[in-house]
Design a protein around this motif. Structure first.
Motif, PDB file in Angstrom:
ATOM      1  N   ALA A  14       1.941 -26.114 -21.921  1.00 53.92           N
ATOM      2  CA  ALA A  14       0.702 -24.916 -22.340  1.00 53.92           C
ATOM      3  C   ALA A  14      -0.670 -25.524 -21.984  1.00 53.92           C
ATOM      4  CB  ALA A  14       0.768 -24.697 -23.772  1.00 53.92           C
ATOM      5  N   VAL A  15      -0.760 -26.521 -20.937  1.00 57.53           N
ATOM      6  CA  VAL A  15      -2.163 -26.934 -20.623  1.00 57.53           C
ATOM      7  C   VAL A  15      -2.564 -25.946 -19.653  1.00 57.53           C
ATOM      8  CG1 VAL A  15      -3.242 -28.810 -19.202  1.00 57.53           C
ATOM      9  CG2 VAL A  15      -1.426 -29.271 -20.699  1.00 57.53           C
ATOM     10  N   CYS A  16      -1.769 -25.152 -18.791  1.00 53.72           N
ATOM     11  CA  CYS A  16      -2.130 -24.088 -18.192  1.00 53.72           C
ATOM     12  C   CYS A  16      -2.506 -22.876 -18.833  1.00 53.72           C
ATOM     13  CB  CYS A  16      -1.208 -23.772 -17.281  1.00 53.72           C
ATOM     14  SG  CYS A  16       0.319 -23.431 -17.605  1.00 53.72           S
ATOM     15  N   MET A  17      -1.889 -22.650 -19.724  1.00 49.09           N
ATOM     16  CA  MET A  17      -2.324 -21.630 -20.793  1.00 49.09           C
ATOM     17  C   MET A  17      -3.727 -21.785 -21.349  1.00 49.09           C
ATOM     18  SD  MET A  17      -0.183 -19.861 -23.805  1.00 49.09           S
ATOM     19  CE  MET A  17      -0.651 -20.977 -25.414  1.00 49.09           C
ATOM     20  N   GLY A  18      -3.836 -23.229 -21.882  1.00 46.03           N
ATOM     21  CA  GLY A  18      -5.055 -23.358 -22.313  1.00 46.03           C
ATOM     22  C   GLY A  18      -6.594 -23.026 -21.340  1.00 46.03           C
ATOM     23  N   VAL A  19      -6.054 -23.369 -20.267  1.00 45.55           N
ATOM     24  CA  VAL A  19      -7.280 -23.320 -18.990  1.00 45.55           C
ATOM     25  C   VAL A  19      -7.400 -21.596 -18.498  1.00 45.55           C
ATOM     26  CG1 VAL A  19      -7.632 -23.833 -16.712  1.00 45.55           C
ATOM     27  CG2 VAL A  19      -6.960 -25.601 -18.471  1.00 45.55           C
ATOM     28  N   PRO A  21      -5.427 -18.341 -19.847  1.00 49.54           N
ATOM     29  CA  PRO A  21      -4.607 -17.603 -20.629  1.00 49.54           C
ATOM     30  C   PRO A  21      -4.291 -16.273 -19.903  1.00 49.54           C
ATOM     31  CG  PRO A  21      -6.621 -17.633 -21.842  1.00 49.54           C
ATOM     32  CD  PRO A  21      -6.743 -18.640 -20.428  1.00 49.54           C
ATOM     33  N   GLU A  22      -5.036 -15.913 -19.228  1.00 44.61           N
ATOM     34  CA  GLU A  22      -4.804 -14.455 -18.407  1.00 44.61           C
ATOM     35  C   GLU A  22      -3.813 -14.626 -17.570  1.00 44.61           C
ATOM     36  OE1 GLU A  22      -9.596 -15.469 -18.619  1.00 44.61           O
ATOM     37  OE2 GLU A  22      -7.497 -16.627 -17.989  1.00 44.61           O
ATOM     38  N   VAL A  23      -3.425 -15.673 -17.235  1.00 44.10           N
ATOM     39  CA  VAL A  23      -2.281 -15.795 -16.136  1.00 44.10           C
ATOM     40  C   VAL A  23      -1.178 -16.665 -16.680  1.00 44.10           C
ATOM     41  CG1 VAL A  23      -1.641 -16.985 -13.939  1.00 44.10           C
ATOM     42  CG2 VAL A  23      -4.133 -16.224 -14.509  1.00 44.10           C
ATOM     43  N   PHE A  24      -1.227 -17.439 -17.595  1.00 45.29           N
ATOM     44  CA  PHE A  24      -0.027 -18.211 -18.232  1.00 45.29           C
ATOM     45  C   PHE A  24       0.123 -18.101 -19.571  1.00 45.29           C
ATOM     46  CE2 PHE A  24      -1.985 -20.642 -14.611  1.00 45.29           C
ATOM     47  CZ  PHE A  24      -0.912 -20.704 -13.882  1.00 45.29           C
ATOM     48  N   GLU A  25       1.116 -18.129 -20.076  1.00 47.69           N
ATOM     49  CA  GLU A  25       1.602 -17.945 -21.555  1.00 47.69           C
ATOM     50  C   GLU A  25       2.895 -18.644 -21.841  1.00 47.69           C
ATOM     51  OE1 GLU A  25       1.074 -14.311 -24.445  1.00 47.69           O
ATOM     52  OE2 GLU A  25       2.947 -14.282 -23.180  1.00 47.69           O
ATOM     53  N   VAL A  26       2.963 -19.535 -22.998  1.00 48.65           N
ATOM     54  CA  VAL A  26       3.918 -20.013 -23.485  1.00 48.65           C
ATOM     55  C   VAL A  26       4.232 -19.445 -24.716  1.00 48.65           C
ATOM     56  CG1 VAL A  26       5.134 -22.303 -24.538  1.00 48.65           C
ATOM     57  CG2 VAL A  26       3.503 -22.387 -22.312  1.00 48.65           C
ATOM     58  N   ARG A  27       5.498 -18.817 -24.764  1.00 48.81           N
ATOM     59  CA  ARG A  27       5.805 -18.002 -25.864  1.00 48.81           C
ATOM     60  C   ARG A  27       6.625 -18.723 -26.996  1.00 48.81           C
ATOM     61  NH1 ARG A  27       7.543 -12.835 -22.128  1.00 48.81           N
ATOM     62  NH2 ARG A  27       5.494 -12.500 -21.510  1.00 48.81           N
ATOM     63  N   ARG A  52      -4.741 -28.528 -11.190  1.00 47.93           N
ATOM     64  CA  ARG A  52      -4.892 -29.861 -11.445  1.00 47.93           C
ATOM     65  C   ARG A  52      -4.514 -30.428 -12.528  1.00 47.93           C
ATOM     66  NH1 ARG A  52      -9.912 -27.498  -9.106  1.00 47.93           N
ATOM     67  NH2 ARG A  52     -10.872 -27.768 -11.050  1.00 47.93           N
ATOM     68  N   GLY A  53      -4.705 -29.871 -13.726  1.00 49.35           N
ATOM     69  CA  GLY A  53      -4.326 -30.286 -15.237  1.00 49.35           C
ATOM     70  C   GLY A  53      -2.909 -30.322 -15.515  1.00 49.35           C
ATOM     71  N   CYS A  54      -1.982 -29.634 -14.524  1.00 47.09           N
ATOM     72  CA  CYS A  54      -0.622 -29.806 -14.986  1.00 47.09           C
ATOM     73  C   CYS A  54       0.089 -31.146 -14.833  1.00 47.09           C
ATOM     74  CB  CYS A  54       0.106 -28.807 -13.880  1.00 47.09           C
ATOM     75  SG  CYS A  54       2.039 -28.567 -14.384  1.00 47.09           S
ATOM     76  N   PRO A  55       0.475 -31.771 -16.197  1.00 45.86           N
ATOM     77  CA  PRO A  55       0.807 -33.084 -16.062  1.00 45.86           C
ATOM     78  C   PRO A  55       2.090 -33.276 -15.175  1.00 45.86           C
ATOM     79  CG  PRO A  55       1.045 -32.214 -17.986  1.00 45.86           C
ATOM     80  CD  PRO A  55       0.548 -30.998 -17.180  1.00 45.86           C
ATOM     81  N   LYS A  56       2.819 -32.333 -14.773  1.00 44.27           N
ATOM     82  CA  LYS A  56       4.100 -32.232 -14.034  1.00 44.27           C
ATOM     83  C   LYS A  56       3.849 -31.649 -12.573  1.00 44.27           C
ATOM     84  CE  LYS A  56       6.955 -34.366 -16.745  1.00 44.27           C
ATOM     85  NZ  LYS A  56       7.707 -35.596 -16.144  1.00 44.27           N
TER      86      LYS A  56
END
Length: 63
Positions: A14-19, A21-27, A52-56
């Motif tokens: 959910a790092v991407c969702m934190g940055v 949230p309009e694009v990514f969501e972890v349900r 850039r922030g995605c750990p993987k």
């Protein structure tokens, strides 16, 4: 711009969702969902930060 996620690499942390949230969501099922594969250009800075922030390194942008 098209957002691409390599779900084999994604850990749904959910790092991407934190940055962006309009694009990514972890349900509640702990899986990442792309809410908008082709987000508005105005969201590019947020999406690029998510990349850039995605750990993987599971997120890419295709123009």
């Amino acid at each position: 711009m098209k957002v691409i996620v390599d779900f084999d690499r994604c850990e749904s942390n959910a790092v991407c969702m934190g940055v962006a949230p309009e694009v990514f969501e972890v349900r509640d099922d702990d899986y990442l969902y792309i809410l908008d594969e082709n987000p508005a250009e105005s969201l590019r800075p947020k999406v690029e930060e998510a990349v850039r922030g995605c750990p993987k390194a599971a997120i890419t942008i295709e123009d």
